[in-house]
Design a protein around this motif. Sequence first.
Motif, PDB file in Angstrom:
ATOM      1  N   THR A 128       1.949   5.203   4.640  1.00  0.00           N
ATOM      2  CA  THR A 128       2.397   3.938   4.218  1.00  0.00           C
ATOM      3  C   THR A 128       1.164   3.403   3.254  1.00  0.00           C
ATOM      4  OG1 THR A 128       3.645   3.561   6.267  1.00  0.00           O
ATOM      5  CG2 THR A 128       3.155   1.715   4.886  1.00  0.00           C
ATOM      6  N   CYS A 129      -0.008   3.586   3.756  1.00  0.00           N
ATOM      7  CA  CYS A 129      -1.066   3.077   2.804  1.00  0.00           C
ATOM      8  C   CYS A 129      -1.368   3.812   1.683  1.00  0.00           C
ATOM      9  CB  CYS A 129      -2.554   3.220   3.773  1.00  0.00           C
ATOM     10  SG  CYS A 129      -2.692   1.831   4.855  1.00  0.00           S
ATOM     11  N   ILE A 130      -1.104   5.135   1.617  1.00  0.00           N
ATOM     12  CA  ILE A 130      -1.072   5.934   0.233  1.00  0.00           C
ATOM     13  C   ILE A 130       0.133   5.563  -0.639  1.00  0.00           C
ATOM     14  CG2 ILE A 130      -0.630   8.224  -0.566  1.00  0.00           C
ATOM     15  CD1 ILE A 130      -2.110   9.347   1.965  1.00  0.00           C
ATOM     16  N   LEU A 131       1.363   5.181   0.146  1.00  0.00           N
ATOM     17  CA  LEU A 131       2.330   4.890  -0.795  1.00  0.00           C
ATOM     18  C   LEU A 131       2.145   3.563  -1.610  1.00  0.00           C
ATOM     19  CD1 LEU A 131       5.390   4.857  -1.726  1.00  0.00           C
ATOM     20  CD2 LEU A 131       5.847   3.776   0.753  1.00  0.00           C
ATOM     21  N   VAL A 132       1.641   2.637  -0.682  1.00  0.00           N
ATOM     22  CA  VAL A 132       1.405   1.169  -1.392  1.00  0.00           C
ATOM     23  C   VAL A 132       0.236   1.107  -2.040  1.00  0.00           C
ATOM     24  CG1 VAL A 132       1.134  -1.384  -0.809  1.00  0.00           C
ATOM     25  CG2 VAL A 132       2.705   0.209   0.444  1.00  0.00           C
ATOM     26  N   GLY A 133      -0.924   1.882  -1.588  1.00  0.00           N
ATOM     27  CA  GLY A 133      -2.142   1.790  -2.228  1.00  0.00           C
ATOM     28  C   GLY A 133      -2.288   2.454  -3.588  1.00  0.00           C
ATOM     29  N   TRP A 134      -1.691   3.837  -3.725  1.00  0.00           N
ATOM     30  CA  TRP A 134      -1.779   4.425  -4.834  1.00  0.00           C
ATOM     31  C   TRP A 134      -0.687   5.136  -5.315  1.00  0.00           C
ATOM     32  CZ3 TRP A 134      -6.790   5.180  -6.094  1.00  0.00           C
ATOM     33  CH2 TRP A 134      -7.582   4.728  -4.881  1.00  0.00           C
ATOM     34  N   ILE A 135       0.718   4.978  -5.064  1.00  0.00           N
ATOM     35  CA  ILE A 135       1.781   5.496  -5.584  1.00  0.00           C
ATOM     36  C   ILE A 135       2.602   4.246  -6.301  1.00  0.00           C
ATOM     37  CG2 ILE A 135       4.157   6.533  -5.166  1.00  0.00           C
ATOM     38  CD1 ILE A 135       2.862   8.192  -3.044  1.00  0.00           C
ATOM     39  N   VAL A 136       3.118   3.343  -5.587  1.00  0.00           N
ATOM     40  CA  VAL A 136       3.640   2.098  -5.966  1.00  0.00           C
ATOM     41  C   VAL A 136       2.881   0.939  -6.332  1.00  0.00           C
ATOM     42  CG1 VAL A 136       5.869   2.654  -5.055  1.00  0.00           C
ATOM     43  CG2 VAL A 136       4.374   1.139  -3.602  1.00  0.00           C
ATOM     44  N   LYS A 137       1.451   1.150  -5.977  1.00  0.00           N
ATOM     45  CA  LYS A 137       0.330   0.301  -6.026  1.00  0.00           C
ATOM     46  C   LYS A 137       0.587  -1.105  -5.390  1.00  0.00           C
ATOM     47  CE  LYS A 137      -0.989   3.073  -9.446  1.00  0.00           C
ATOM     48  NZ  LYS A 137      -2.120   3.715  -9.350  1.00  0.00           N
ATOM     49  N   PRO A 138      -0.536  -1.560  -4.953  1.00  0.00           N
ATOM     50  CA  PRO A 138      -0.584  -3.023  -4.156  1.00  0.00           C
ATOM     51  C   PRO A 138       0.080  -3.969  -4.733  1.00  0.00           C
ATOM     52  CG  PRO A 138      -2.741  -1.687  -4.307  1.00  0.00           C
ATOM     53  CD  PRO A 138      -1.999  -1.255  -5.257  1.00  0.00           C
ATOM     54  N   LYS A 139       0.381  -3.973  -6.119  1.00  0.00           N
ATOM     55  CA  LYS A 139       0.871  -5.277  -6.945  1.00  0.00           C
ATOM     56  C   LYS A 139       2.472  -5.323  -6.301  1.00  0.00           C
ATOM     57  CE  LYS A 139       2.286  -2.417 -10.744  1.00  0.00           C
ATOM     58  NZ  LYS A 139       3.384  -2.297 -11.777  1.00  0.00           N
ATOM     59  N   THR A 140       2.973  -4.300  -6.020  1.00  0.00           N
ATOM     60  CA  THR A 140       4.352  -4.183  -5.327  1.00  0.00           C
ATOM     61  C   THR A 140       4.419  -5.034  -4.293  1.00  0.00           C
ATOM     62  OG1 THR A 140       4.688  -1.964  -6.153  1.00  0.00           O
ATOM     63  CG2 THR A 140       6.343  -2.837  -4.472  1.00  0.00           C
ATOM     64  N   VAL A 141       3.476  -5.015  -3.209  1.00  0.00           N
ATOM     65  CA  VAL A 141       3.640  -5.877  -1.876  1.00  0.00           C
ATOM     66  C   VAL A 141       3.121  -7.207  -2.195  1.00  0.00           C
ATOM     67  CG1 VAL A 141       2.401  -6.187   0.291  1.00  0.00           C
ATOM     68  CG2 VAL A 141       3.339  -4.064  -0.295  1.00  0.00           C
ATOM     69  N   VAL A 142       2.073  -7.519  -3.379  1.00  0.00           N
ATOM     70  CA  VAL A 142       1.546  -8.563  -3.783  1.00  0.00           C
ATOM     71  C   VAL A 142       2.526  -9.516  -4.377  1.00  0.00           C
ATOM     72  CG1 VAL A 142      -0.082  -9.918  -4.983  1.00  0.00           C
ATOM     73  CG2 VAL A 142      -1.006  -7.734  -3.743  1.00  0.00           C
ATOM     74  N   GLU A 143       3.451  -8.902  -5.082  1.00  0.00           N
ATOM     75  CA  GLU A 143       4.425  -9.669  -5.633  1.00  0.00           C
ATOM     76  C   GLU A 143       5.534 -10.155  -4.816  1.00  0.00           C
ATOM     77  OE1 GLU A 143       5.989  -6.920  -8.579  1.00  0.00           O
ATOM     78  OE2 GLU A 143       4.426  -7.319 -10.022  1.00  0.00           O
ATOM     79  N   GLU A 144       5.817  -9.151  -3.806  1.00  0.00           N
ATOM     80  CA  GLU A 144       6.703  -9.526  -2.694  1.00  0.00           C
ATOM     81  C   GLU A 144       6.134 -10.731  -1.936  1.00  0.00           C
ATOM     82  OE1 GLU A 144       9.959 -10.116  -0.622  1.00  0.00           O
ATOM     83  OE2 GLU A 144       9.945  -8.732  -2.294  1.00  0.00           O
ATOM     84  N   VAL A 145       4.807 -10.829  -1.420  1.00  0.00           N
ATOM     85  CA  VAL A 145       4.376 -11.834  -0.653  1.00  0.00           C
ATOM     86  C   VAL A 145       4.350 -13.073  -1.489  1.00  0.00           C
ATOM     87  CG1 VAL A 145       2.146 -12.417   0.512  1.00  0.00           C
ATOM     88  CG2 VAL A 145       2.894 -10.268   0.672  1.00  0.00           C
ATOM     89  N   THR A 146       3.943 -13.212  -2.795  1.00  0.00           N
ATOM     90  CA  THR A 146       3.655 -14.339  -3.534  1.00  0.00           C
ATOM     91  C   THR A 146       4.797 -14.884  -4.114  1.00  0.00           C
ATOM     92  OG1 THR A 146       2.988 -12.930  -5.237  1.00  0.00           O
ATOM     93  CG2 THR A 146       1.126 -13.765  -3.925  1.00  0.00           C
ATOM     94  N   CYS A 147       6.295 -14.245  -3.915  1.00  0.00           N
ATOM     95  CA  CYS A 147       7.487 -14.596  -4.662  1.00  0.00           C
ATOM     96  C   CYS A 147       7.577 -16.058  -4.134  1.00  0.00           C
ATOM     97  CB  CYS A 147       8.510 -13.736  -4.249  1.00  0.00           C
ATOM     98  SG  CYS A 147       9.229 -13.745  -2.650  1.00  0.00           S
ATOM     99  N   GLY A 148       8.125 -16.942  -4.837  1.00  0.00           N
ATOM    100  CA  GLY A 148       8.272 -18.621  -4.473  1.00  0.00           C
ATOM    101  C   GLY A 148       6.858 -19.195  -4.737  1.00  0.00           C
ATOM    102  N   ASP A 149       5.922 -18.764  -5.354  1.00  0.00           N
ATOM    103  CA  ASP A 149       4.503 -19.214  -5.677  1.00  0.00           C
ATOM    104  C   ASP A 149       3.916 -19.468  -4.593  1.00  0.00           C
ATOM    105  OD1 ASP A 149       4.988 -19.476  -8.293  1.00  0.00           O
ATOM    106  OD2 ASP A 149       6.274 -21.360  -8.176  1.00  0.00           O
ATOM    107  N   VAL A 150       3.929 -18.604  -3.593  1.00  0.00           N
ATOM    108  CA  VAL A 150       3.177 -18.533  -2.280  1.00  0.00           C
ATOM    109  C   VAL A 150       1.819 -17.943  -2.641  1.00  0.00           C
ATOM    110  CG1 VAL A 150       2.883 -17.660  -0.186  1.00  0.00           C
ATOM    111  CG2 VAL A 150       5.314 -18.209  -0.715  1.00  0.00           C
ATOM    112  N   LYS A 151       0.616 -18.879  -2.207  1.00  0.00           N
ATOM    113  CA  LYS A 151      -0.659 -18.370  -2.368  1.00  0.00           C
ATOM    114  C   LYS A 151      -0.973 -17.159  -1.310  1.00  0.00           C
ATOM    115  CE  LYS A 151      -5.382 -20.456  -2.927  1.00  0.00           C
ATOM    116  NZ  LYS A 151      -6.077 -21.282  -2.773  1.00  0.00           N
ATOM    117  N   PHE A 152      -1.414 -16.336  -2.063  1.00  0.00           N
ATOM    118  CA  PHE A 152      -2.000 -15.102  -1.100  1.00  0.00           C
ATOM    119  C   PHE A 152      -3.538 -15.045  -1.208  1.00  0.00           C
ATOM    120  CE2 PHE A 152      -1.572 -10.186  -0.500  1.00  0.00           C
ATOM    121  CZ  PHE A 152      -1.950 -10.384   0.821  1.00  0.00           C
ATOM    122  N   GLY A 153      -4.247 -15.813  -0.114  1.00  0.00           N
ATOM    123  CA  GLY A 153      -5.652 -16.330  -0.077  1.00  0.00           C
ATOM    124  C   GLY A 153      -6.404 -14.913   0.164  1.00  0.00           C
ATOM    125  N   ARG A 154      -5.864 -13.721   0.849  1.00  0.00           N
ATOM    126  CA  ARG A 154      -6.580 -12.542   1.175  1.00  0.00           C
ATOM    127  C   ARG A 154      -6.177 -11.577   0.279  1.00  0.00           C
ATOM    128  NH1 ARG A 154      -6.312 -12.289   7.686  1.00  0.00           N
ATOM    129  NH2 ARG A 154      -4.580 -13.511   7.488  1.00  0.00           N
TER     130      ARG A 154
END
Length: 466
Positions: A411-437
């Motif tokens: 899962t880490c390889i998938l997110v970290g290197w294949i689809v890239k972390p931005k995929t998760v970051v975009e999902e977490v921050t949708c709706g202008d949510v601040k992702f402090g970490r």
Amino acid sequence: MEKKQKRGSFSGSIGFVLAAAGSAVGLGNIWRFPYLAAKDGGGVFLLCYLVLALTFGFTLLTTEIAIGRKTGQSPLTAYGKMHPKMKWLGTIACLVPAMILPYYCVIGGWVLKYLSLYVTGNATKAVGDGYFSSFTTAQVAPIIWFVVFLAATMFVVYRGVGNGIEKLSTILMPILLVLIIGIAGFSLTLKHTDANGVTRTGVEGFLIYVVPNFDGMTLKKFITILMDAMGQLFYSVSVAMGIMITYGSYVKKDTNLVKSVNQIEIFDTLVAFLAGLMIVPAVYTFMGTEGMAAGPSLMFVSLPKVFESMGSVGVIVGIVFFVMVAFAALTSSVSILEAIVSSVMDKFHMSRKKSTLIVALITLVIGLTVCFGYNIWYFELTLPNGTIGQVLDVLDYLSNYFLMPIVAIATCILVGWIVKPKTVVEEVTCGDVKFGRKGLYIVMVKFIVPLMLFFLLLQALGILKI
């Protein structure tokens, strides 16, 4: 094939957080966390666990919940939606809960059996030498209690996300927290003088639990403590089992994932700490440090002896304790079953009711095998990590110590290197949510977490010996 079923959803963030926390708060918090804390220098272990919860646990929780919400799918199909070449990972992620559920329900049945002993006034049986082994090796009683626990789990999942899982969690989790706080507070008031005239108190046990003990601390010993804390956290927060992906798929888009993940972290860590506060002072007061033991022997052998030593009040404490454990076990087993049922619904487009019945029937068959593994099909097998086990231990090893690290690393390889972390970051921050970490998350998911999990896998395989 039936028409595709409409997926359920949590009514809001509170229902989601309590359901996810209910999944994370299980038997491992109650019988393994206190043992490791007592073994690994008290406060040193607690400090390592806390730091890892804020980094390691946060990364894995965020990743899986975001994958679930982004795809709107359970693990069997979610990974394929993230990337077509990762469909195989969904199969393994679904296999893990399918292997865990049968033996978890068997242990849940043991909890109900002990609760019945205390409720019916037969608590003295629980402290008899060999009672636990005589019960688990019996051919009928463990099966009856296993079926009762499985039926309760099935009933909740059968009712659905809102009326079943969310409703159960919003009722049981606050009660669970109150019960744990109550027993933990009572443990601090205990005092006992043993046959040798040595007096021990709950407060002394509390200090052993929370005060860091650096006596004889070496780099090797610290790494052992760190690995213990990481292993406990990994198996505690319900990642790599498909559960958080499933629950994430029921979360509405307007839910603040950052806030929810923080709340799940806090709840799980708080309950784990309170479980130790509940058990370590009590066991130390009546049995000393040697009374601590990992696994079922702590809950089903050591603690009943502690309750008996308390006198008449011990029966009441025993009832409250096993009610609390039953609640924790049920919320966890419900989440495990839901991960499988949801996968069957998404993959084969079956109704919830039909999927639940099919999965429950398969679980029943495997669970019977687990029960028979203590009598007519008993065997002893040396596992790669050095432990000796039979059917239950083999399923536990294959699912928890072998497949789960593989799922998490992939899962880490998938997110970290294949689809890239931005995929998760975009999902977490949708709706202008601040992702402090955000920065911490990217570094952890790409480099640190997969490396730590790799060492955990090597340790489980017996290759890395500390």
